[in-house]
Design a protein around this motif. Structure first.
Motif, mmCIF file in Angstrom:
data_model
loop_
_atom_site.group_PDB
_atom_site.id
_atom_site.type_symbol
_atom_site.label_atom_id
_atom_site.label_comp_id
_atom_site.label_asym_id
_atom_site.label_seq_id
_atom_site.Cartn_x
_atom_site.Cartn_y
_atom_site.Cartn_z
ATOM 1 N N ALA A 1 0.812 -1.212 0.000
ATOM 2 C CA ALA A 1 0.000 0.000 0.000
ATOM 3 C C ALA A 1 0.848 1.265 0.000
ATOM 4 N N GLU A 2 2.078 1.166 0.466
ATOM 5 C CA GLU A 2 2.963 2.332 0.492
ATOM 6 C C GLU A 2 3.419 2.753 -0.902
ATOM 7 N N ARG A 3 3.192 1.913 -1.883
ATOM 8 C CA ARG A 3 3.594 2.217 -3.256
ATOM 9 C C ARG A 3 2.399 2.806 -3.999
ATOM 10 N N GLU A 4 2.552 4.009 -4.521
ATOM 11 C CA GLU A 4 1.435 4.806 -5.017
ATOM 12 C C GLU A 4 0.681 4.180 -6.195
ATOM 13 N N LEU A 5 1.340 3.330 -6.967
ATOM 14 C CA LEU A 5 0.684 2.770 -8.145
ATOM 15 C C LEU A 5 -0.090 1.486 -7.846
ATOM 16 N N ILE A 6 -0.090 1.063 -6.583
ATOM 17 C CA ILE A 6 -0.806 -0.151 -6.205
ATOM 18 C C ILE A 6 -2.203 0.194 -5.706
ATOM 19 N N HIS A 7 -3.203 -0.428 -6.310
ATOM 20 C CA HIS A 7 -4.595 -0.255 -5.922
ATOM 21 C C HIS A 7 -5.121 -1.548 -5.307
ATOM 22 N N CYS A 8 -6.358 -1.520 -4.845
ATOM 23 C CA CYS A 8 -6.931 -2.700 -4.193
ATOM 24 C C CYS A 8 -8.433 -2.772 -4.470
ATOM 25 N N LYS A 9 -8.902 -3.974 -4.750
ATOM 26 C CA LYS A 9 -10.326 -4.185 -4.990
ATOM 27 C C LYS A 9 -11.030 -4.674 -3.727
ATOM 28 N N LEU A 10 -12.117 -3.994 -3.390
ATOM 29 C CA LEU A 10 -12.985 -4.427 -2.302
ATOM 30 C C LEU A 10 -13.948 -5.449 -2.893
ATOM 31 N N SER A 11 -13.461 -6.656 -3.009
ATOM 32 C CA SER A 11 -14.201 -7.716 -3.701
ATOM 33 C C SER A 11 -13.839 -9.063 -3.086
ATOM 34 N N GLY A 12 -14.636 -10.077 -3.405
ATOM 35 C CA GLY A 12 -14.309 -11.437 -3.027
ATOM 36 C C GLY A 12 -14.317 -11.727 -1.539
ATOM 37 N N MET A 13 -14.927 -10.870 -0.739
ATOM 38 C CA MET A 13 -14.837 -11.050 0.710
ATOM 39 C C MET A 13 -15.768 -12.128 1.241
ATOM 40 N N ILE A 14 -16.997 -12.190 0.733
ATOM 41 C CA ILE A 14 -17.941 -13.126 1.352
ATOM 42 C C ILE A 14 -17.566 -14.577 1.085
ATOM 43 N N THR A 15 -16.812 -14.827 0.021
ATOM 44 C CA THR A 15 -16.390 -16.197 -0.246
ATOM 45 C C THR A 15 -15.176 -16.592 0.588
ATOM 46 N N GLU A 16 -14.579 -15.628 1.279
ATOM 47 C CA GLU A 16 -13.502 -15.931 2.228
ATOM 48 C C GLU A 16 -14.049 -16.021 3.659
ATOM 49 N N ALA A 17 -15.302 -15.686 3.823
ATOM 50 C CA ALA A 17 -15.981 -15.838 5.118
ATOM 51 C C ALA A 17 -16.713 -17.188 5.132
#
Length: 275
Positions: free
Chosen positions: A184-200
């Motif tokens: 996350a400290e690297r400015e060009l890295i993004h993250c998707k808020l996805s795929g969470m319920i299948t990990e629960a």
């Protein structure tokens, strides 16, 4: 613009989709644009990014063909063997298709060292030169290797799919967060808020279990590098599209209007360079 940054289409083939186990019986069928479009309309989402599920150029062509037919499929994250000697030729063949915005491989199924091979990194550099993004699909134990990959490709735009699949069912977050921080400290890295319920726990998850992971993602990446994704139809093994959407919608409602707009579409449109 409101965008679902991560979903799939496929014509079900038990051999090609052998990762779909018997307990995932609900998604053992075809999923086409006609199945998704009403769900996007109900959620007031303008369009989506179709992401590869099969590792073949045939899959990339299949998704691009669907995007040509449906203007609300705003972009395609396809597949190519980045280590192949003829990668330049393959990319040249796709260069005139505006729907192709990036690439992905199912790294989660491979040894962490796979993504650190010289020929793989060489392929990432070729994507960078052509302006393509790369979706990183990993489990938490692979994040150290993902960080080394990113360090070797400092000018490439990456996005981490599904928050790197933290162990939500077990309630574990400390080691996952520790591994995510340097990325996350690297400015060009993004993250998707996805795929969470299948990990629960598929049968008895609730939104309160997911919020701590959303809060950590917000803390690390900020709304300008977070994007909503449904992971439809995979999400259907644990819940409905509207449930997945509502979790992120409710979470983002506590933010300012501008921050909410970033998470619910503007970040994805900017990252994938959707006009």
């Amino acid at each position: 613009m409101r965008v679902d940054s991560h979903q799939h289409f496929w014509n079900y083939d038990p051999q090609k989709q052998d990762w779909i186990t018997p307990e995932m019986n609900r998604i053992r069928r075809n999923f086409a644009p006609g199945d998704l479009y009403p769900l996007l309309q109900d959620a007031k989402i303008d369009g989506c990014i179709a992401v590869q599920a099969d590792e073949s150029l045939r899959e990339t062509d299949f998704l691009l063909d669907l995007a040509d037919q449906h203007e609300w499929i705003l972009g395609v994250v396809g597949w190519a063997d980045l280590a192949k000697d003829d990668l330049d030729e393959i990319l040249d063949n796709y260069s005139q298709n505006p729907h192709l915005v990036g690439f992905r491989e199912v790294l989660q199924s491979k040894d962490p060292g796979y993504m650190l091979r010289k020929d793989f990194i060489r392929g990432i550099h070729k994507l960078e030169k052509r302006g393509y993004t790369y979706d990183i699909l990993t489990f938490p134990h692979q994040l150290s290797a993902a960080l080394d990959l990113v360090k070797n490709c400092p000018n490439q735009r990456f996005v981490i799919d599904h928050l790197s699949k933290p162990y939500i069912k077990d309630g574990e977050w400390k080691e996952w967060k520790k591994a995510m921080i340097p990325l996350a400290e690297r400015e060009l890295i993004h993250c998707k808020l996805s795929g969470m319920i299948t990990e629960a726990d598929w049968k008895k998850w609730n939104p309160s279990e997911l919020f701590p992971y959303l809060e950590i993602a917000l803390e690390l990446f900020g709304p300008e590098r977070l994007m909503f994704g449904s992971d439809w139809p995979v999400c259907l093994v644990a819940g409905e599209y509207e449930q997945v959407f509502q979790v992120v919608e409710d979470f983002s409602n506590a933010l300012s209007a501008g921050e909410r707009d970033r998470i619910m579409g503007e970040t994805a449109a900017e990252f994938y360079q959707i006009n």
